[in-house]
Design a protein around this motif. Structure first.
Motif, mmCIF file in Angstrom:
data_model
loop_
_atom_site.group_PDB
_atom_site.id
_atom_site.type_symbol
_atom_site.label_atom_id
_atom_site.label_comp_id
_atom_site.label_asym_id
_atom_site.label_seq_id
_atom_site.Cartn_x
_atom_site.Cartn_y
_atom_site.Cartn_z
ATOM 1 N N LEU B 90 0.840 -1.201 0.000
ATOM 2 C CA LEU B 90 0.000 0.000 0.000
ATOM 3 C C LEU B 90 0.876 1.252 0.000
ATOM 4 O O LEU B 90 0.592 2.226 -0.694
ATOM 5 C CB LEU B 90 -0.935 -0.006 1.214
ATOM 6 N N GLY B 91 1.949 1.211 0.763
ATOM 7 C CA GLY B 91 2.877 2.343 0.794
ATOM 8 C C GLY B 91 3.469 2.605 -0.590
ATOM 9 O O GLY B 91 3.577 3.756 -1.012
ATOM 10 N N THR B 92 3.817 1.517 -1.285
ATOM 11 C CA THR B 92 4.385 1.676 -2.626
ATOM 12 C C THR B 92 3.371 2.308 -3.569
ATOM 13 O O THR B 92 3.727 3.164 -4.386
ATOM 14 C CB THR B 92 4.817 0.309 -3.194
ATOM 15 N N VAL B 93 2.100 1.902 -3.438
ATOM 16 C CA VAL B 93 1.062 2.477 -4.302
ATOM 17 C C VAL B 93 0.980 3.982 -4.082
ATOM 18 O O VAL B 93 1.047 4.774 -5.035
ATOM 19 C CB VAL B 93 -0.316 1.820 -4.020
ATOM 20 N N VAL B 94 0.867 4.382 -2.827
ATOM 21 C CA VAL B 94 0.719 5.810 -2.521
ATOM 22 C C VAL B 94 1.939 6.593 -3.001
ATOM 23 O O VAL B 94 1.827 7.590 -3.720
ATOM 24 C CB VAL B 94 0.506 6.010 -1.000
ATOM 25 N N PHE B 95 3.121 6.088 -2.639
ATOM 26 C CA PHE B 95 4.348 6.797 -3.001
ATOM 27 C C PHE B 95 4.505 6.885 -4.526
ATOM 28 O O PHE B 95 4.782 7.960 -5.072
ATOM 29 C CB PHE B 95 5.552 6.101 -2.365
ATOM 30 N N SER B 96 4.285 5.760 -5.209
ATOM 31 C CA SER B 96 4.486 5.741 -6.662
ATOM 32 C C SER B 96 3.526 6.693 -7.370
ATOM 33 O O SER B 96 3.922 7.419 -8.279
ATOM 34 C CB SER B 96 4.283 4.336 -7.229
ATOM 35 N N LEU B 97 2.258 6.676 -6.925
ATOM 36 C CA LEU B 97 1.291 7.546 -7.601
ATOM 37 C C LEU B 97 1.616 9.012 -7.331
ATOM 38 O O LEU B 97 1.530 9.850 -8.227
ATOM 39 C CB LEU B 97 -0.137 7.215 -7.162
ATOM 40 N N LEU B 98 2.009 9.316 -6.093
ATOM 41 C CA LEU B 98 2.348 10.704 -5.767
ATOM 42 C C LEU B 98 3.497 11.212 -6.623
ATOM 43 O O LEU B 98 3.489 12.343 -7.093
ATOM 44 C CB LEU B 98 2.734 10.815 -4.284
ATOM 45 N N VAL B 99 4.493 10.373 -6.813
ATOM 46 C CA VAL B 99 5.670 10.796 -7.565
ATOM 47 C C VAL B 99 5.400 10.765 -9.066
ATOM 48 O O VAL B 99 5.793 11.673 -9.800
ATOM 49 C CB VAL B 99 6.875 9.891 -7.222
ATOM 50 N N ALA B 100 4.700 9.713 -9.515
ATOM 51 C CA ALA B 100 4.634 9.469 -10.955
ATOM 52 C C ALA B 100 3.494 10.207 -11.651
ATOM 53 O O ALA B 100 3.641 10.610 -12.807
ATOM 54 C CB ALA B 100 4.531 7.970 -11.225
ATOM 55 N N ALA B 101 2.350 10.392 -10.973
ATOM 56 C CA ALA B 101 1.203 10.985 -11.672
ATOM 57 C C ALA B 101 1.490 12.401 -12.163
ATOM 58 O O ALA B 101 1.218 12.714 -13.334
ATOM 59 C CB ALA B 101 -0.041 10.931 -10.786
ATOM 60 N N PRO B 102 2.041 13.292 -11.319
ATOM 61 C CA PRO B 102 2.343 14.640 -11.834
ATOM 62 C C PRO B 102 3.354 14.590 -12.976
ATOM 63 O O PRO B 102 3.215 15.312 -13.967
ATOM 64 C CB PRO B 102 2.951 15.364 -10.625
ATOM 65 N N ALA B 103 4.350 13.701 -12.848
ATOM 66 C CA ALA B 103 5.357 13.602 -13.908
ATOM 67 C C ALA B 103 4.719 13.135 -15.204
ATOM 68 O O ALA B 103 5.031 13.648 -16.287
ATOM 69 C CB ALA B 103 6.470 12.653 -13.485
#
Lengths: 317, 287
Positions: B90-103
């Protein structure tokens, strides 16, 4: 500057008080915000992909062992680690195994994958449902697949040998004999890779216009002929992408081999990535492990270049 | 063939339709057979997990007398590891989306001059062998005190997810008409507001696809679990299975029960979120 950018900035300046045109060009708040959208991802890629690549290069030139973690000292040793790699009696066997594992896996995955993709292209009741259920082996954690296959391949009581036994075949020591272990590992990896191949190749088949087949049928090209003269040539770009991507993914496989054989028996399933892992994390020779993984990177890089070319062709066509 | 069909379809066509129907029924049967062969190992995993005798592999073909001893033992021994895996994923999901979606949005819509170079770098990063990353991270984590920690695993597992999420979300976001965002900008919304209140809701489907795959990637991770943890304090379940396999396997039903429990996310997603899984399977690779 493009049309859209002009309009966006125009919209933005309509909202805020318009700052002087010149300053706005590069360092306006707008442009800084734009960069902030990519900054976290850029930083992450540099730290978690860029840094490891550089660190592996430096590590491979150092005597980097458990001691380093206590003393902080990692003396430079030039190419000694590479010499150790090349002169180790596991180097050529692991190169050969990597090649056999990769070629065997890819050939099996691709041929079965293409056959299944062609099969599912015929529309029939449940075809979409069955095709998507086929994805399951690909979505399972690899270590789960390894564990399951280990129980299936078990020599004395595994279901595969029991099944073969009904045809009078002697129990095969799948994972315990150096002669067959690599074959067993390849078979399992083929099973893991089939869904990916089916999915991508099926997508490629969908993009071939039906008119081509209709025109071909008028000229008498049906069945096998249609496959050879219409399907294969039109699928070529997708095929090259699948194959090269397959190589890049297969060459670094670790989970399946560790789970099934741990590189054994008698080093029969040692590959470059297993060597790298064992040198670093079993022998704590990080320098040697890094040297192995740099060889791995080098090979991947060659295929990455091939992939990018193939992909560009796929996009162009 | 039903009577309704017979009434509607003219006679010659009817014969053809009948032939067609037997034919496609044949295909369906063949398809089911192929699927059964491919999924047999999964069936066997479930079957073996329900066998009463734990120590040997002698399993009957059907679990006629299902025993849940394997599951009891799996939950007792691997329960905490399953929870660890869940938290890390779950942590990976949150972190990845936070970093990757804006990019992803920036690479899709901002028309930077270097977009193609960035995309190339992301593609290549996906090809870097995990063992290379593990080698370097072990040393770095050792200095930073991130070994045996959940944040350490989340950061490492995100290497499986972030390049994929950027590519798949960008492929979707490239299709968002600029006019929608511009309209909001005219109304006074800043870039960030427009992104959060307009772009993200529109991209809901691709966010779900990306999130599901980020979860699966992290849940399946074995390499970082193996190399970046050294004690059993923080131990993902994949490593738990590996340790079961380590020596002679003494209790197959517990191993297989753990395997089944570890497969639940993949199975659940495939059944409940088929649409998103299909989108991810094709989108990530060739685009």
């Amino acid at each position: 500057m493009t049309q859209t950018e002009l309009t966006t900035t125009a919209a933005a300046s309509a909202a805020e008080a318009p700052p002087p045109v010149r300053a706005r060009r590069r360092f306006s708040r707008e442009n800084v915000t734009r960069l902030l959208f990519v900054a976290p991802a850029a930083l992450y890629l540099v730290l978690f992909f860029g840094y490891p690549v550089v660190k592996n290069i430096t590590m491979s030139l150092q005597d980097y062992t458990t001691k380093t973690f206590f003393t902080g000292e990692a003396p430079w040793v030039g190419f000694a680690n590479y010499q150790a790699v090349l002169s180790s009696n596991l180097f050529w066997p692991s190169m050969t195994n990597t090649a056999l594992f990769t070629i065997g896996s890819i050939a099996g995955q691709f041929i079965i994958g293409l056959a299944l993709a062609c099969f599912f292209k015929r529309r029939f009741p449940l075809s979409n449902f069955l095709r998507s259920m086929l994805l399951l082996p690909w979505l399972l954690p690899l270590i789960v697949s390894s564990a399951t296959w280990r129980s299936i391949l078990e020599q004395d009581s595994g279901i595969l040998n029991q099944f073969l036994g009904t045809f009078g075949i002697e129990p095969v020591p799948w994972l315990t004999s150096p002669a067959v272990a690599l074959i067993a590992v390849v078979l399992v990896n083929i099973w893991v890779g089939i869904p990916f191949n089916v999915t991508i190749l099926y997508g490629g088949l969908q993009d071939i216009p039906d008119e081509l087949y209709e025109a071909g049928a008028l000229d008498g090209a049906t069945g096998w002929k249609a496959f050879r003269h219409i399907t294969l040539p039109n699928l070529k770009p997708v095929i090259s992408v699948v194959l090269v991507l397959g190589v890049v993914y297969t060459i670094k496989v670790l989970d399946i081999i560790l789970g099934l054989t741990n590189g054994g028996p008698a080093n029969a399933t040692q590959t470059l990535s297993i060597r790298s892992y064992q040198e670093s994390f079993i022998n704590f020779e990080f320098g040697v492990g890094a040297a192995f993984s740099n060889i791995l990177i080098l090979i991947s890089l060659v295929f990455a270049v091939i992939y990018l070319r193939a992909n560009r062709r796929a996009v162009d066509e | 063939m039903t009577t309704v069909d017979a009434a509607v379809v003219p006679v010659p066509a009817q014969r053809n339709a009948g032939k067609e129907r037997t034919r496609s029924a044949g295909y369906t049967a063949l398809g089911i057979l192929f699927l059964a062969v491919m999924l047999f190992p999964v069936y066997w995993m479930v079957n073996a997990s329900l066998q009463p005798s734990g120590n040997t592999l002698t399993a009957s073909f059907f679990p006629l007398n299902p025993s849940f001893d394997g599951y009891a033992r799996a939950i007792a021994e691997q329960g905490p590891n399953l929870v660890t895996s869940l938290i890390v994923s779950l942590g990976t999901v949150v972190f990845s989306l936070l970093v990757a979606a804006p990019a992803a949005y920036a690479l899709a819509q901002f028309r930077f001059r270097w977009v193609n170079i960035a995309l190339l770098a992301i593609l290549i990063s996906q090809m870097i062998p995990g063992i290379v990353i593990a080698n370097a991270l072990y040393a770095a984590y050792n200095d930073l005190g991130l070994l045996n920690s959940i944040p350490g695993l989340i950061l490492a597992d995100a290497t499986h997810a972030i390049p994929f999420v950027i590519l798949i979300m960008r492929a979707f976001m490239i299709g968002i008409p600029t006019s929608i965002v511009e309209a909001a900008r005219v109304d006074g919304a800043g870039l960030v507001r427009a992104f959060v209140s307009i772009v993200l809701p529109i991209s809901r489907n691709s966010l779900i696809t990306a999130g599901l795959f980020a979860f699966l990637f992290s849940w399946s991770d074995f390499l970082f679990a193996l190399t970046l943890t050294t004690t059993d304090e923080v131990r993902p379940v994949t490593l738990g299975i590996y340790q079961y396999l380590g020596t002679q396997v003494s209790n197959w039903s517990a191993v297989m029960a753990t395997a089944v429990l570890s497969s639940l996310p993949a199975i659940a997603l495939l059944i409940l979120a088929q649409k998103y899984v299909a989108a991810g399977a094709t989108g990530g690779a060739v685009k």
